[in-house]
Design an enzyme around this catalytic site. Structure first.
Site, mmCIF file in Angstrom:
data_model
loop_
_atom_site.group_PDB
_atom_site.id
_atom_site.type_symbol
_atom_site.label_atom_id
_atom_site.label_comp_id
_atom_site.label_asym_id
_atom_site.label_seq_id
_atom_site.Cartn_x
_atom_site.Cartn_y
_atom_site.Cartn_z
ATOM 1 N N ASP A 8 0.860 -1.178 0.000
ATOM 2 C CA ASP A 8 0.000 0.000 0.000
ATOM 3 C C ASP A 8 0.898 1.230 0.000
ATOM 4 O O ASP A 8 1.737 1.386 0.897
ATOM 5 C CB ASP A 8 -0.904 0.014 1.235
ATOM 6 C CG ASP A 8 -2.006 -1.040 1.165
ATOM 7 O OD1 ASP A 8 -2.115 -1.711 0.120
ATOM 8 O OD2 ASP A 8 -2.745 -1.181 2.147
ATOM 9 N N ASP A 129 -15.052 -3.377 -1.978
ATOM 10 C CA ASP A 129 -14.720 -3.158 -0.573
ATOM 11 C C ASP A 129 -16.018 -2.994 0.202
ATOM 12 O O ASP A 129 -16.845 -2.146 -0.135
ATOM 13 C CB ASP A 129 -13.857 -1.903 -0.420
ATOM 14 C CG ASP A 129 -12.590 -1.976 -1.259
ATOM 15 O OD1 ASP A 129 -12.102 -3.091 -1.503
ATOM 16 O OD2 ASP A 129 -12.097 -0.913 -1.687
#
Length: 238
Positions: A8, A129
């Site tokens: 990330d 998500d």
């Protein structure tokens, strides 16, 4: 089951967020290329990279770092964060990305998303998500009204092949994946390749996902915190 190590990116550094909060950030490596090199040396030829700046700001920010990973290491990268238009997708594919993960665009710019899905079906991943039972987008800050089942069914009818599903309540917590969620999705939507993400904390979790015939899993914090070794992760890919 394919295991996919994650990076990330926030401000050009390899980090992890806790439950998607930009206020709870841990920096694991200031050099994403250095981190990706460790993955390659362990035998991984495909990694997962998220542009956290882009997810929040609505523009792809960390592409130079991702291009550096691809050019220096020659590995395959799937990426998401800040992708809003069909032109963004084309730009990323032309830059060498193997797969593009879209959340916001699939919800808020469906016309461009469906165009990308039609032209590049094997390169497109729906980033689904989930937050409180709803599909979240825009850096997990907003949620859609359409149900998961309705949305996924429509997307499959339009050629969707692959879904990356993250339970945000599990992400970065090391509390174990939402096994019921992934098993239900795998059972109800047999036409898609499902990538699980969020909560993996141990080899037991990986074995359980593998036994449930989940096609792939993204692993982040469990590796960075030393809960699972790269060698253990890579063993699933053989």
């Amino acid at each position: 089951m394919q295991t996919i190590p994650a990076i990330d990116l926030l401000n050009g550094q390899a980090v992890r967020l806790h439950k998607g909060s930009y206020e709870e950030v841990t920096v694991y490596d200031k050099s994403p290329v250095n981190q990706a090199k460790k993955f390659k040396e362990a035998g991984f030829d495909h990694i997962h990279v998220v542009d956290l700046n882009g997810a929040k700001e609505g523009r792809f920010v960390n592409l130079p770092h991702i291009k550096e990973i691809i050019s220096e290491l020659g590995i395959s990268v799937q990426t998401g964060g800040g992708i809003r238009t069909f032109e963004d997708v084309e730009m990323l594919l032309e830059a060498g990305l193997s797969k593009v993960i879209c959340s916001y665009m699939a919800i808020k710019n469906e016309k461009d998303w469906l165009k990308a899905l039609d032209l590049y079906p094997q390169n497109m991943i729906l980033g689904m998500d989930l937050k409180d039972g709803k599909i979240a987008y825009s850096g997990w800050l907003e949620t859609a009204e359409e149900s998961i089942e309705s949305f996924l069914s429509r997307m499959i009818d339009n050629g969707l092949q692959e879904v990356l599903c993250t339970d945000i309540s599990k992400d970065g917590t090391l509390s174990g994946p939402n096994f019921d969620l992934y098993q239900d999705l795998h059972h109800n939507f047999t036409d898609i390749r499902l990538i699980a993400s969020g909560g993996v904390s141990s080899m037991e979790d990986l074995n359980k996902l593998n036994d449930a015939n989940i096609e792939a899993v993204v692993i982040g914090k469990a590796y960075y915190e030393g809960r699972i070794s790269l060698e253990e992760m890579a063993a699933f890919n053989k």
